[in-house]
Design an enzyme around this catalytic site. Structure first.
Site, PDB file in Angstrom:
ATOM      1  N   CYS A 118      20.187 -61.756  20.708  1.00  0.00           N
ATOM      2  CA  CYS A 118      19.991 -60.413  20.149  1.00  0.00           C
ATOM      3  C   CYS A 118      19.412 -59.429  21.156  1.00  0.00           C
ATOM      4  O   CYS A 118      19.565 -58.219  21.003  1.00  0.00           O
ATOM      5  CB  CYS A 118      19.098 -60.479  18.917  1.00  0.00           C
ATOM      6  SG  CYS A 118      19.771 -61.523  17.597  1.00  0.00           S
TER       7      CYS A 118
ATOM      8  N   HIS B 274      16.548 -53.231  17.504  1.00  0.00           N
ATOM      9  CA  HIS B 274      17.488 -54.262  17.072  1.00  0.00           C
ATOM     10  C   HIS B 274      17.468 -54.294  15.551  1.00  0.00           C
ATOM     11  O   HIS B 274      16.398 -54.352  14.933  1.00  0.00           O
ATOM     12  CB  HIS B 274      17.073 -55.608  17.650  1.00  0.00           C
ATOM     13  CG  HIS B 274      17.809 -56.774  17.072  1.00  0.00           C
ATOM     14  ND1 HIS B 274      19.186 -56.788  16.919  1.00  0.00           N
ATOM     15  CD2 HIS B 274      17.361 -57.969  16.604  1.00  0.00           C
ATOM     16  CE1 HIS B 274      19.543 -57.940  16.385  1.00  0.00           C
ATOM     17  NE2 HIS B 274      18.465 -58.668  16.185  1.00  0.00           N
TER      18      HIS B 274
ATOM     19  N   ASN C  51      22.665 -57.896  10.706  1.00  0.00           N
ATOM     20  CA  ASN C  51      22.256 -58.234  12.068  1.00  0.00           C
ATOM     21  C   ASN C  51      23.505 -58.558  12.880  1.00  0.00           C
ATOM     22  O   ASN C  51      24.141 -59.582  12.670  1.00  0.00           O
ATOM     23  CB  ASN C  51      21.309 -59.435  12.029  1.00  0.00           C
ATOM     24  CG  ASN C  51      20.767 -59.803  13.402  1.00  0.00           C
ATOM     25  OD1 ASN C  51      21.277 -59.373  14.427  1.00  0.00           O
ATOM     26  ND2 ASN C  51      19.730 -60.624  13.427  1.00  0.00           N
TER      27      ASN C  51
END
Length: 323
Positions: free
Chosen positions: A113, A250, A280
């Site tokens: 990520c 993020h 996500n």
């Protein structure tokens, strides 16, 4: 001083939209449960046969169009991804071919990520060193391909997508008033690798495997480390926290984003949020958020942006840039 400025942004989301309700007859979960714990309402899943490189190529094309450039104007392509089409070659070389580029170089970066922040730092360093004039930096993922659809703690969180930025060399005075990337801060600590990982791989099982996560522990580390890395990057840039115009985090979990903003003393009005619609998307989440906000005209010339992310490794980092 050479600076890497953002010349254009772009993104691509697969056509298939999956609402939270899709999971209700497959798992012990509800739309309300998912929204309350994550802030996610829907996500996009890649179509059968649609690969990470396909998403990345579409995002790159959009970024180039926004910048008014062609593939021939680009020196390098860097793709941040943890879900490559193949073990090798890199997704970046496939994007390069998809764009019709016959010059320059291309490679992948894998920091889960946090991958886009790592790729951004890498591109910035190359531009500063004179190794490239223009670099396409892309985050692209198809996390739907590594989900365990029986694990309600993970499979409801992730989606597919891609975002891209075109970075271009420009001359700056070497001060915090320059446009472009002003500072980056990168970190990792392998002792936490079992908090977030995929239980497969070429050298271990010979399979792609499925994502595994200890959510509560990841949450705790995320809030602490994201605020810390953002402050470190701001200190390197010589910018105070109260000078930040936008936080582009993020997009993993709304509660993590809110807690991080609170630690940075930033109101939520200054935070770019796309988690409700995208879920996500790992390395794609920051460039997706950048592109969406840019397309809405939210960023003004001179605005200070902070992007920060944490992912498996654990790996985490932040970048400070002036629009």
């Amino acid at each position: 001083m050479r600076r890497a400025i953002v010349r254009g942004t772009g993104h691509y989301l697969p056509e298939r939209v999956v609402e939270n309700s899709w999971f209700e007859d497959k798992l012990d979960t509800t739309d309300e449960w998912i929204r309350a714990r994550t802030g996610i309402e829907r996500r996009h899943f890649a179509a059968e046969g649609q690969r990470t490189s396909d998403l990345g190529t579409r995002a790159a094309q959009a970024a180039l169009a926004k910048a008014g450039l062609t593939p021939a104007d680009v020196d390098a392509v860097i793709v941040a991804t943890s879900t490559p089409d193949l073990t090798f070659p890199s997704v970046a070389t496939m994007v390069q071919a998809g764009l019709g580029m016959t010059r320059g170089f291309a490679y992948d970066i894998q920091a889960v990520c946090a991958g886009f922040v790592f790729a951004l730092a890498n591109a910035d360093a190359m531009i500063r060193a004179g190794l490239a004039e223009r670099v396409l930096v892309i985050g692209a993922e198809t996390f739907s391909r590594i989900m365990d659809w029986t694990d309600r703690g993970t499979c409801v969180l992730f989606g597919d997508g891609a975002g891209a930025v075109v970075l271009e060399a420009a001359e700056g005075a070497g001060t915090a008033q320059d446009r472009g990337i002003l500072a980056t801060d990168l970190n990792s600590d392998g002792q936490y690798r079992e908090l977030l990982y995929v239980d497969g791989g070429v050298a271990s099982t010979g399979t792609a495997g499925h994502l595994r996560m200890q959510g509560n522990l990841v949450f705790r580390h995320a809030v602490e480390k994201l605020a810390e890395t953002a402050h470190h990057a701001l200190a390197k840039a010589g910018i105070a926290a109260d000078q930040v115009d936008w936080l582009v985090p993020h997009q993993a979990n709304l509660r993590i984003i809110e807690a991080t903003a609170k630690r940075m003393h930033l109101p939520m009005e200054k935070v770019v949020l796309t988690v409700a619609d995208h879920g996500n998307t790992s390395a794609a989440s920051i460039p997706l958020a950048l592109s969406v906000a840019d397309s809405q005209g939210r960023f003004k010339p001179g605005d200070v942006l902070v992007a920060e992310a944490i992912g498996g490794g654990l790996a985490w980092g932040a970048a400070v840039l002036r629009w």
